[in-house]
Design an enzyme around this catalytic site. Structure first.
Site, PDB file in Angstrom:
ATOM      1  N   GLU A 246       0.960  -1.190   0.030  1.00 26.27           N
ATOM      2  CA  GLU A 246       0.056  -0.057   0.035  1.00 26.27           C
ATOM      3  C   GLU A 246       0.873   1.234  -0.020  1.00 26.27           C
ATOM      4  OE1 GLU A 246       1.469   0.343   4.103  1.00 26.27           O
ATOM      5  OE2 GLU A 246       0.769  -1.681   2.617  1.00 26.27           O
ATOM      6  N   ASP A 247       1.933   1.206   0.726  1.00 25.09           N
ATOM      7  CA  ASP A 247       2.992   2.373   0.700  1.00 25.09           C
ATOM      8  C   ASP A 247       3.330   2.872  -0.721  1.00 25.09           C
ATOM      9  OD1 ASP A 247       4.302  -0.301   0.491  1.00 25.09           O
ATOM     10  OD2 ASP A 247       6.071   0.630   1.750  1.00 25.09           O
ATOM     11  N   PHE A 248       3.878   1.751  -1.639  1.00 25.92           N
ATOM     12  CA  PHE A 248       4.126   2.169  -3.092  1.00 25.92           C
ATOM     13  C   PHE A 248       2.984   2.915  -3.752  1.00 25.92           C
ATOM     14  CE2 PHE A 248       4.027   1.016  -7.516  1.00 25.92           C
ATOM     15  CZ  PHE A 248       5.314   1.421  -7.863  1.00 25.92           C
TER      16      PHE A 248
END
Length: 410
Positions: A246-248
């Site tokens: 999700e961070d990417f």
């Protein structure tokens, strides 16, 4: 039978040599940018520098700190207590658990009783429909965050006042949407812990600072603070729970909208008690598989070639092709240069000498470089299968994720 004449072969070899030369030069350029950047960080221009905020103490923005937790580990209390001890005008701690039976809940309750002046809340149960386990945990906390500045940091992270002040200050610039910390580790004894410190302080530090200096989207979800209002314009945190990384995807969405992602002055301090080589290897394999599905060209081709041995062989061949420099001259110089530059990087990110001798550094460094090849080979054998805790996920190109097995509910 198909064959190429000698002149065509020479053109093809020349073209490949040009590509290899450009690739090697780009790698060296990025390492130089990183070493210059980390030198600035070490000189208190960036890393380990108290933020020269334009805000007065009483005008710092409120910060909602979301802590996704699952289970206990020996240093969890120390890590969580470091958040309770933060001296900051307005902040809240939002502890998020997958269910109300998690053993860490009692630990959090004890800390809340110990620090009654800290605004802390507990959320359990997650939010159904979210595939990513960490986002599943965090969703209730995110939905109930009372401040626009949201700081997400995992259970491994040790915090302090300087970090939150630095990140909150940088986030107040109108063009900045997210401030993140470069991953690093505390000084934990043991061979595996030393190898992990070498990875984050050397291999990752070769490019992470450079990419951020050059304005590229390079961010990990270990510890980052963002403006909730801007992320909500891009469907919010829960939307990105459909991805395992999700961070990417959320940082890419913010970056594509023209918002700036800024590197914090302080590296993230991962504080883990019982690290093993197996756990470190599994973590690296998982991350590599995620990158193979998100950025296949970079992770599948460019990334492995940037390690010391492959890049040394490529550089040695190109220098021999164009300049007649033999491999047995070039390769040792290449290895020694990278060994030395990595040591400088490690000292500057560490803000001092590492907790082991130079001889041990060489041994750990060589081991990590050789280990990288086996990690890559294991990752590409089953690039779509990602074990995470008691769950196994299938990730396809583009990062789309489905849950395959869940042993926690078997």
């Amino acid at each position: 039978m198909f064959y190429l004449d000698e002149q065509t072969q020479s053109y093809i070899i020349f073209f490949i040599a040009i590509l290899c030369t450009v690739g090697y030069c780009v790698m060296v350029f990025c390492m130089l940018v990183s070493i210059i950047t980390t030198f600035c960080l070490r000189r208190r221009i960036l890393f380990h520098k108290k933020s020269d905020s334009f805000l007065s103490t009483d005008s710092y923005p409120g910060v909602s700190i979301i802590k996704p937790l699952m289970g206990l580990d020996p240093l969890l209390e120390e890590n969580l207590e470091s958040h309770f001890r933060i001296q900051y005008p307005k902040f809240e701690l939002l502890f998020c658990f997958p269910d109300d039976q998690d053993p860490a809940i009692n630990l959090v309750k004890r800390l809340i009783e110990k620090f009654p002046h800290v605004d802390a809340k507990i959320f359990t149960g997650g939010k159904e429909g979210i595939v990513n386990p960490m986002v599943f945990n965090m969703a209730p906390g995110y939905d109930n965050a009372q401040y626009d500045c949201v700081w997400i940091c995992t259970s491994r992270i040790k915090a302090n006042t300087d970090i939150i002040v630095d990140m909150a200050s940088k986030l107040q610039h109108p063009s900045v949407a997210l401030v993140h910390q470069m991953p690093f580790t505390t000084d934990i004894s043991g061979f595996a812990a030393a190898v992990e410190k070498i990875y984050f302080g050397c291999a990752m530090a070769r490019f992470y600072p450079a990419f951020n200096t050059l304005g590229l989207c390079c961010c990990t979800g270990m510890s980052y603070m963002f403006k909730k209002s801007l992320l909500d314009e891009l469907k919010g945190l829960n939307y990105y729970g459909r991805y395992l990384a999700e961070d990417f995807f959320l940082t890419s969405a913010l970056h594509e909208k023209g918002h700036k992602l800024v590197l914090s002055a302080y590296p993230a301090q991962q504080n883990i008690a019982s690290l093993t080589l197996r756990a470190f290897k599994d973590r690296m394999v998982r991350w590599t598989r995620l990158r193979l599905n998100m950025i296949p060209l970079v992770a599948g081709f460019l990334e492995p070639l940037s390690d010391c041995v492959p890049s040394g062989l490529i550089g040695g061949w190109t220098f021999y092709h164009f300049f007649g420099v033999h491999m047995y001259y070039f390769f040792p110089i290449h290895v020694l240069a990278m060994l030395w530059v990595d040591y400088l990087q490690l000292r500057m990110v560490q803000n001092g000498p590492p907790p082991f001798s130079k001889l041990k550094y060489v041994l750990y460094w060589v081991f990590r470089e050789l280990m990288a090849t086996f990690i890559y080979l294991e990752a590409i054998l089953k690039p779509r299968t990602i074990p995470w805790g008691k769950k196994v996920f299938k990730v396809t190109l583009g990062g789309h994720t489905t849950l395959v097995t869940d042993k926690a509910h078997d």
